[in-house]
Design an enzyme around this catalytic site. Structure first.
Site, PDB file in Angstrom:
ATOM      1  N   ASP A   1       0.808  -1.221   0.000  1.00  0.00           N
ATOM      2  CA  ASP A   1       0.000   0.000   0.000  1.00  0.00           C
ATOM      3  C   ASP A   1       0.840   1.270   0.000  1.00  0.00           C
ATOM      4  O   ASP A   1       0.306   2.369  -0.125  1.00  0.00           O
ATOM      5  CB  ASP A   1      -0.964   0.009   1.192  1.00  0.00           C
ATOM      6  CG  ASP A   1      -0.245  -0.020   2.533  1.00  0.00           C
ATOM      7  OD1 ASP A   1       0.944  -0.406   2.560  1.00  0.00           O
ATOM      8  OD2 ASP A   1      -0.868   0.338   3.545  1.00  0.00           O
TER       9      ASP A   1
ATOM     10  N   CYS B   1       5.485 -13.642  -0.240  1.00  0.00           N
ATOM     11  CA  CYS B   1       5.031 -12.822   0.884  1.00  0.00           C
ATOM     12  C   CYS B   1       4.234 -13.763   1.793  1.00  0.00           C
ATOM     13  O   CYS B   1       4.522 -14.956   1.830  1.00  0.00           O
ATOM     14  CB  CYS B   1       4.228 -11.610   0.416  1.00  0.00           C
ATOM     15  SG  CYS B   1       2.798 -11.992  -0.627  1.00  0.00           S
TER      16      CYS B   1
END
Length: 218
Positions: free
Chosen positions: A105, A132
């Site tokens: 983000d 991830c």
């Protein structure tokens, strides 16, 4: 022939059930038929592991049971975009660990270029796995930008693979999708080719370079 309302209801339910049972396989066949062969190919769905190229894999966070498979795939480097220590599941496996914690983000162009360069450098030593936690947002972002900047895909093709390649729900990739949609593709490719840290001359990394040069002057 007269049928009771209950009989008609049974016929209707049977028709709906039949359509549902037939529709599932047809939809699956249609999805398989329309999936691009250029997209990453599934290797182990249990950890969202996909093969992007002979030297690049992507996944969610692996576990100790994944080590044998990664060794069969001859993975030499594991690149992590989360803070967890990969040695916790890799143990003493002869694999190089590269920790690059990121946040989808608030990733910037300089970070993307840095990751892409480190992926390419690692690939020269052998196959690389990047991951991830879930294998879709952060990993999806860097996978898409690798497709675009390194492999020359257009933005829409990379987004199609990201969102429909089987890596997870599209809602889980909103941050990654937003970055890719807004990316300055030409600028990133040029910066990558020229060895620059960012397409923007006003990026923090460029400011640091200018300051370092100024301090080095007599």
């Amino acid at each position: 022939m007269h049928r009771s309302p209950l009989a008609w209801l049974r016929l209707l339910l049977a028709a709906v059930l039949g359509a549902f049972l037939l529709g599932g396989p047809l939809h699956a066949a249609e999805t398989a038929a329309t999936r691009s062969p250029a997209w990453a190919q599934a290797v182990d769905p249990s950890i969202n592991l996909y093969r992007m190229s002979p030297t690049l894999y992507r996944s969610a966070l692996p576990n100790a049971q994944s080590v044998a498979l990664l060794q069969r795939l001859q993975v030499k480097t594991v690149v992590s975009f989360i803070k967890d220590d990969d040695r916790a599941w890799l143990g003493q496996a002869p694999v190089r660990v590269l920790s690059l914690p990121t946040h989808a983000d608030r990733v910037d162009d300089a970070e993307v270029l840095s990751v892409l360069r480190q992926l390419q450098a690692a690939e020269r030593e052998g196959p690389v796995l990047m991951h991830c936690k879930h294998g879709n947002n952060r990993t999806g972002l860097f996978a898409a930008m690798y497709r675009i900047v390194v492999q020359g895909w257009d933005k829409q093709a990379a987004l199609e693979e990201m969102q429909h390649g089987g890596f997870g729900d599209e809602d889980d990739m909103r941050d990654a999708s937003a970055y890719v949609r807004g990316a300055d593709v030409d600028g990133l490719r040029l910066a990558m080719a020229n060895g620059e840290c960012s397409p923007s001359r006003f990026a923090v990394c460029h400011v640091r370079e200018w300051m370092a040069q100024a301090l080095d002057r007599p």
